[in-house]
Enzyme design. Sequence first.
Site, PDB file in Angstrom:
ATOM      1  N   PHE A   1      42.474  39.047  38.772  1.00 43.57           N
ATOM      2  CA  PHE A   1      42.027  38.910  37.388  1.00 43.57           C
ATOM      3  C   PHE A   1      40.833  39.810  37.096  1.00 43.57           C
ATOM      4  O   PHE A   1      39.905  39.908  37.901  1.00 43.57           O
ATOM      5  CB  PHE A   1      41.603  37.464  37.095  1.00 43.57           C
ATOM      6  CG  PHE A   1      42.744  36.529  36.790  1.00 43.57           C
ATOM      7  CD1 PHE A   1      43.165  36.332  35.480  1.00 43.57           C
ATOM      8  CD2 PHE A   1      43.389  35.862  37.813  1.00 43.57           C
ATOM      9  CE1 PHE A   1      44.213  35.463  35.194  1.00 43.57           C
ATOM     10  CE2 PHE A   1      44.445  34.994  37.536  1.00 43.57           C
ATOM     11  CZ  PHE A   1      44.853  34.798  36.223  1.00 43.57           C
ATOM     12  N   ASP A   2      40.878  40.444  35.942  1.00 47.14           N
ATOM     13  CA  ASP A   2      39.702  41.085  35.375  1.00 47.14           C
ATOM     14  C   ASP A   2      38.778  39.965  34.885  1.00 47.14           C
ATOM     15  O   ASP A   2      39.220  38.818  34.721  1.00 47.14           O
ATOM     16  CB  ASP A   2      40.151  41.987  34.217  1.00 47.14           C
ATOM     17  CG  ASP A   2      38.999  42.575  33.448  1.00 47.14           C
ATOM     18  OD1 ASP A   2      38.084  43.131  34.087  1.00 47.14           O
ATOM     19  OD2 ASP A   2      39.000  42.479  32.213  1.00 47.14           O
ATOM     20  N   LEU A   3      37.529  40.284  34.621  1.00 46.21           N
ATOM     21  CA  LEU A   3      36.586  39.274  34.131  1.00 46.21           C
ATOM     22  C   LEU A   3      36.279  39.467  32.647  1.00 46.21           C
ATOM     23  O   LEU A   3      36.709  38.678  31.800  1.00 46.21           O
ATOM     24  CB  LEU A   3      35.283  39.320  34.938  1.00 46.21           C
ATOM     25  CG  LEU A   3      34.214  38.298  34.539  1.00 46.21           C
ATOM     26  CD1 LEU A   3      34.722  36.870  34.709  1.00 46.21           C
ATOM     27  CD2 LEU A   3      32.937  38.505  35.360  1.00 46.21           C
ATOM     28  N   ASP A   4      35.564  40.548  32.308  1.00 48.07           N
ATOM     29  CA  ASP A   4      35.144  40.768  30.915  1.00 48.07           C
ATOM     30  C   ASP A   4      36.342  41.000  30.005  1.00 48.07           C
ATOM     31  O   ASP A   4      37.138  41.920  30.209  1.00 48.07           O
ATOM     32  CB  ASP A   4      34.217  41.987  30.829  1.00 48.07           C
ATOM     33  CG  ASP A   4      32.838  41.702  31.404  1.00 48.07           C
ATOM     34  OD1 ASP A   4      32.545  40.520  31.691  1.00 48.07           O
ATOM     35  OD2 ASP A   4      32.055  42.653  31.561  1.00 48.07           O
TER      36      ASP A   4
ATOM     37  N   VAL B   1      45.949  41.099  36.242  1.00 46.02           N
ATOM     38  CA  VAL B   1      45.852  40.594  34.869  1.00 46.02           C
ATOM     39  C   VAL B   1      44.565  41.115  34.234  1.00 46.02           C
ATOM     40  O   VAL B   1      43.478  40.893  34.769  1.00 46.02           O
ATOM     41  CB  VAL B   1      45.857  39.045  34.836  1.00 46.02           C
ATOM     42  CG1 VAL B   1      45.785  38.543  33.401  1.00 46.02           C
ATOM     43  CG2 VAL B   1      47.099  38.500  35.534  1.00 46.02           C
TER      44      VAL B   1
END
Length: 224
Positions: free
Chosen positions: A10-13, A168
């Site tokens: 997963f990406d964060l921002d 994602v």
Amino acid sequence: MPQNIKYILFDLDGTITDPFEGISKSIIYAAESMGIKVNDPGSLKCFIGPPLFSQFKDFFGFDDGQAENAVKEYRKRYSEIGWKECTLTNGAEKLLSELKEKGYVLALATSKPEVFAVKILDCFDLSKYFAFVGGAQLEHTGRNEKADIIAYVLEKLGIKDKSTVLMVGDRYHDIEGARANGIRSLAVLCGYGSVEEFKEHRADFIAENMEEAGKIIAGCDNLV
């Protein structure tokens, strides 16, 4: 759980969190420290996703020295308060919880410096969902490009079969970084990217929101 997908990065921002308030205010702070006034804070949305150093150069036309100073000023504010000025994306925690319960191995792959990523996950009590948290290094000459960060996470998890991995994210950097590492990508529209952006960069899957992302992941093998 589908046999093919085991690991989900997963990406964060823009994906798990909406960080615009903290990022934009810290950019404005940095710009003002260098005598520049930002008249349209909304124009700073382009800073969410790409590496900070390169985006300061692209957006303000800074040279390397100016960009380094801008990053330094940015982090003065961001490290004190900016990292706290974010909210969770609607449905993000529910999706993380459901995926972990189903047995998927979750990891974070973010262009945000790893030290801040860990603090943000801890703040929202999300660290428990992740087997590994991978982020950028503070020095812009280190690990900062999304492809390098994804490669770092894959290595740390000891992944050999890349067909079992899905990335994602909400920007084209996530899509391109995934492709560079030979893994599939799922783009979510709840962040800062667009359908046009994701189609142009050939995301494997596109989800309107986190709920739809969960449905795509559940049926991923049937969509290959």
